[in-house]
Design a protein around this motif. Structure first.
Motif, mmCIF file in Angstrom:
data_model
loop_
_atom_site.group_PDB
_atom_site.id
_atom_site.type_symbol
_atom_site.label_atom_id
_atom_site.label_comp_id
_atom_site.label_asym_id
_atom_site.label_seq_id
_atom_site.Cartn_x
_atom_site.Cartn_y
_atom_site.Cartn_z
ATOM 1 N N CYS A 72 -7.642 -52.306 -1.894
ATOM 2 C CA CYS A 72 -6.719 -51.479 -0.737
ATOM 3 C C CYS A 72 -7.649 -50.756 0.047
ATOM 4 O O CYS A 72 -8.583 -50.112 -0.173
ATOM 5 C CB CYS A 72 -6.066 -50.600 -1.503
ATOM 6 S SG CYS A 72 -4.929 -49.348 -0.640
ATOM 7 N N PHE A 93 -6.622 -48.556 2.271
ATOM 8 C CA PHE A 93 -6.167 -47.149 2.582
ATOM 9 C C PHE A 93 -7.294 -46.206 2.407
ATOM 10 O O PHE A 93 -7.836 -46.127 1.461
ATOM 11 C CB PHE A 93 -4.951 -46.547 1.768
ATOM 12 C CG PHE A 93 -4.205 -45.366 2.429
ATOM 13 C CD1 PHE A 93 -3.111 -45.388 3.079
ATOM 14 C CD2 PHE A 93 -4.450 -44.016 1.835
ATOM 15 C CE1 PHE A 93 -2.567 -44.558 3.502
ATOM 16 C CE2 PHE A 93 -3.785 -43.109 2.391
ATOM 17 C CZ PHE A 93 -2.863 -43.135 3.075
ATOM 18 N N HIS A 131 -9.130 -45.080 -0.935
ATOM 19 C CA HIS A 131 -8.593 -45.648 -2.230
ATOM 20 C C HIS A 131 -9.484 -46.708 -3.075
ATOM 21 O O HIS A 131 -9.806 -46.783 -4.235
ATOM 22 C CB HIS A 131 -7.408 -46.475 -1.988
ATOM 23 C CG HIS A 131 -6.266 -45.678 -1.897
ATOM 24 N ND1 HIS A 131 -4.652 -46.262 -1.646
ATOM 25 C CD2 HIS A 131 -6.180 -43.945 -1.579
ATOM 26 C CE1 HIS A 131 -4.061 -45.107 -1.507
ATOM 27 N NE2 HIS A 131 -4.758 -43.941 -1.401
ATOM 28 N N GLY A 167 -0.146 -44.869 1.207
ATOM 29 C CA GLY A 167 0.335 -46.205 1.339
ATOM 30 C C GLY A 167 -0.900 -47.181 0.676
ATOM 31 O O GLY A 167 -1.862 -46.818 0.184
ATOM 32 N N HIS A 168 -0.402 -48.237 0.457
ATOM 33 C CA HIS A 168 -1.121 -49.485 -0.267
ATOM 34 C C HIS A 168 -1.291 -50.855 0.369
ATOM 35 O O HIS A 168 0.003 -51.252 0.789
ATOM 36 C CB HIS A 168 -0.954 -49.534 -1.835
ATOM 37 C CG HIS A 168 -0.820 -48.453 -2.528
ATOM 38 N ND1 HIS A 168 -2.147 -47.480 -2.766
ATOM 39 C CD2 HIS A 168 0.064 -47.511 -3.162
ATOM 40 C CE1 HIS A 168 -1.869 -46.579 -3.547
ATOM 41 N NE2 HIS A 168 -0.521 -46.571 -3.833
ATOM 42 N N MET A 217 -9.219 -48.835 -6.135
ATOM 43 C CA MET A 217 -8.310 -49.595 -6.094
ATOM 44 C C MET A 217 -8.885 -51.002 -5.519
ATOM 45 O O MET A 217 -8.995 -51.118 -4.245
ATOM 46 C CB MET A 217 -7.535 -48.991 -5.008
ATOM 47 C CG MET A 217 -6.037 -49.461 -4.971
ATOM 48 S SD MET A 217 -4.934 -48.718 -4.403
ATOM 49 C CE MET A 217 -3.295 -49.597 -4.781
HETATM 50 ZN ZN ZN Z 1 -3.996 -47.767 -2.153
#
Ligand code: ZN
Length: 176
Positions: free
Chosen positions: A159, A161, A164, A93-94, A169
């Motif tokens: 992000c 998650f 990440h 997921g992001h 990210m």
């Molecule tokens: Zn992500």
């Protein structure tokens, strides 16, 4: 009436180049359908500026394709995040979280990584957020409309998650 329409059309033609107001346009259009030369250049759209960010395609699974956003102080922005991946939300997921200046994105990511119940948004650090987009599964999009900070500077986004942020990210909103 006719003279009034013509003068409206002339007025509109004269003003539209430097003016985005369009309240005289209907009269001008009705009175002079053939006056294509008077078509003004498209005025800047009202409302927030949209910034589209993609994440999670095959070649760039754990990165945003936009890592640098520039904005003017107080500018209205709409960030639209699309998860272009195919893996399940629980595996890949992001989300997108923009933090206030002085926040520690690494600490935020660490706290977020165990907050699965809230989409990896850490409740205790919520007040560090300027804006956020909830966790997205494959082929989902989400958006956040917000006002850029009025203070020039760099504002981190990430992000949250698990892992990440560590993989990269993240990005920066620069207000200047
Ligand atoms: Zn992500």
């Amino acid at each position: 009436m006719k003279a009034q329409f013509i003068s409206s059309a002339l007025l509109a033609a004269g003003l539209l180049a430097g003016c985005s107001k369009s309240d005289t346009t209907p009269a001008a259009t009705a009175a002079a359908p053939a006056a294509t030369a008077a078509t003004p250049a498209p005025a800047p759209a009202a409302g927030p500026r949209t910034i589209a960010i993609q994440a999670g395609d095959a070649t760039n699974a754990m990165k945003y394709d936009v890592t640098s956003i520039e904005a003017k102080p107080g500018e209205q922005l709409k960030v639209v995040l699309t998860n272009a991946g195919t893996l399940p939300k629980t595996a890949m997921g992001h989300n997108w979280v923009l933090l206030k200046a002085g926040s520690d994105p690494a600490a935020f990511a660490t706290a977020g990584s165990t907050a699965a119940a809230t989409g990896y948004i850490p409740d205790a650090l919520k007040d560090q957020m300027i804006a956020h987009i909830d966790l997205l599964g494959p082929k989902e999009s989400g958006e956040a409309t917000f006002t850029a900070p009025t203070t020039p500077g760099d504002y981190p986004f990430l992000c949250t998650f698990p892992a990440h942020f560590l993989i990269g990210m993240k990005g920066t909103l620069t207000v200047k």
